[in-house]
Design a protein around this motif. Structure first.
Motif, short mmCIF file in Angstrom:
data_model
loop_
_atom_site.label_atom_id
_atom_site.label_comp_id
_atom_site.label_asym_id
_atom_site.label_seq_id
_atom_site.Cartn_x
_atom_site.Cartn_y
_atom_site.Cartn_z
N ASP A 51 -6.75 -1.54 3.36
CA ASP A 51 -5.72 -2.40 3.92
C ASP A 51 -6.31 -3.12 5.13
O ASP A 51 -6.74 -2.48 6.08
N CYS A 111 0.84 -1.20 0.00
CA CYS A 111 0.00 0.00 0.00
C CYS A 111 0.87 1.26 0.00
O CYS A 111 0.62 2.20 -0.75
N THR A 156 -7.40 2.52 -1.46
CA THR A 156 -6.92 1.21 -1.04
C THR A 156 -7.41 0.87 0.36
O THR A 156 -7.22 1.66 1.29
#
Length: 144
Positions: free
Chosen positions: A42, A18, A40
């Protein structure tokens, strides 16, 4: 650009990937809860390591367009059951991570096989430390 969700066991390289994906300086920190960085998601490794937490993965995946499963090529264990990616009902790709640390080509191939069995359509080889393969993933997900 697609919203992606990273899934893999603790230490697979989700947070490092990431950071590399978003051009951040790599620094280790343990992901304790779901974190969203730009586009994103995570996830903590414990979510895939504990089947009782699969529901949390499924709920979190509702906001994602693409699942990314990560398998560390230095780790002989795999937390993904056959067809694992199918439970999300979304496209899934796989990342063989830490390729700079692979003992040999066979270790990378073994990680690929685990991701294929889990249901990943396309597989990329990456090293966040060396920034290898990151550009290919960016292109695939529409970040470039």
């Amino acid at each position: 650009m697609k919203k992606i969700m990273l899934v893999g066991r603790t230490g697979a390289g989700k947070t490092s990937f990431c950071q590399a994906l978003h051009g951040e300086k790599l620094h280790y920190h343990k992901t304790q809860a779901v974190q969203v960085v730009n586009s994103t998601i995570d996830t903590p490794g414990e979510y895939v390591e504990n089947r009782a937490l699969y529901r949390a993965l499924i709920v979190t995946a509702a906001d994602a367009d693409l699942m990314i499963l990560l398998q560390d090529c230095t780790d002989e264990q795999c937390m993904f059951a056959p067809g694992f990616a199918g439970m999300f009902g979304k496209p899934a790709i796989g990342l063989v991570t830490k390729t700079d640390l692979a003992k040999d080509r066979a270790a990378i191939h073994a990680a690929e096989e685990k991701l294929e069995l889990a249901g990943c359509g396309r597989i990329f080889h990456v090293s966040s430390k060396e920034n290898a393969g990151i550009a290919d993933v960016k292109t695939y997900i529409g970040m470039t």
